[in-house]
Design a protein around this motif. Structure first.
Motif: not given
Length: 183
Positions: A1-6
């Motif tokens: 799962m992609p990070s919140e920033k990405v």
């Protein structure tokens, strides 16, 4: 799962693409695979000079943006390499440049489809749009037609005036001959 920033970056990119699509009067999607650096540089220069914004885009991000704006027809076109060319002012500029380039590239570079004034158009319509004369050329043609009518009227009026002048000249000469000379 992609990070919140990405994830936030991608949302920002989608929002930017949505604005681009909303503000453009026309746009063209192309498959740019097989294009070399020199050709890409020349193509970008030509597009920039015509006021066209050209961007390589991720298919998934463009799909989200296009769906939000109402261009759901883009879905099947969004595979492989994709670039988006949009114009705010000239609905023909991107289509004209990219269609010409696609024709010259002999299959390495191809038009996928596009939109004009909020409506989807397929690759054939983009090419057809690209073959239209520019706005300036159409205005010149219109002015030429209008000027031709005015010129024709001027020629006809001149011919009538010459004819009336030629008929009046013998009468004036006869009147001058019958009048006594002033002393």
């Amino acid at each position: 799962m992609p990070s919140e920033k990405v994830l936030e970056q991608k949302k920002g990119m989608v929002a930017e693409l949505q604005e681009t699509l909303k503000n453009a009067c026309a746009g063209v999607l192309v498959d740019y695979k097989g294009i070399n650096v020199a050709d890409d540089t020349k193509l970008r220069k030509d597009l920039r000079e015509a006021g066209v914004q050209y961007t390589v885009v991720k298919n998934t991000l463009l799909k989200f943006a296009a769906d939000e704006v109402g261009y759901t027809e883009f879905g099947p076109l969004l595979n492989g390499t994709t670039a988006l060319a949009t114009s705010v002012d000239d609905p023909v500029a991107a289509a004209k440049i990219l269609s010409k380039y696609a024709e010259a590239s002999k299959g390495k570079f191809s038009v996928k489809g596009g939109f004009v004034d909020g409506g989807f158009i397929d690759a054939a319509k983009v090419t057809e749009l690209g073959n239209l004369p520019s706005k300036e050329q159409l205005l010149v043609q219109l002015l030429s037609v209008l000027n031709g009518n005015i010129r024709g009227l001027a020629v006809a009026l001149n011919a009538i005036a010459e004819k009336n002048g030629a008929e009046a000249a013998p009468e004036a000469a006869a009147e001058a001959a019958t009048e006594p000379a002033a002393e």
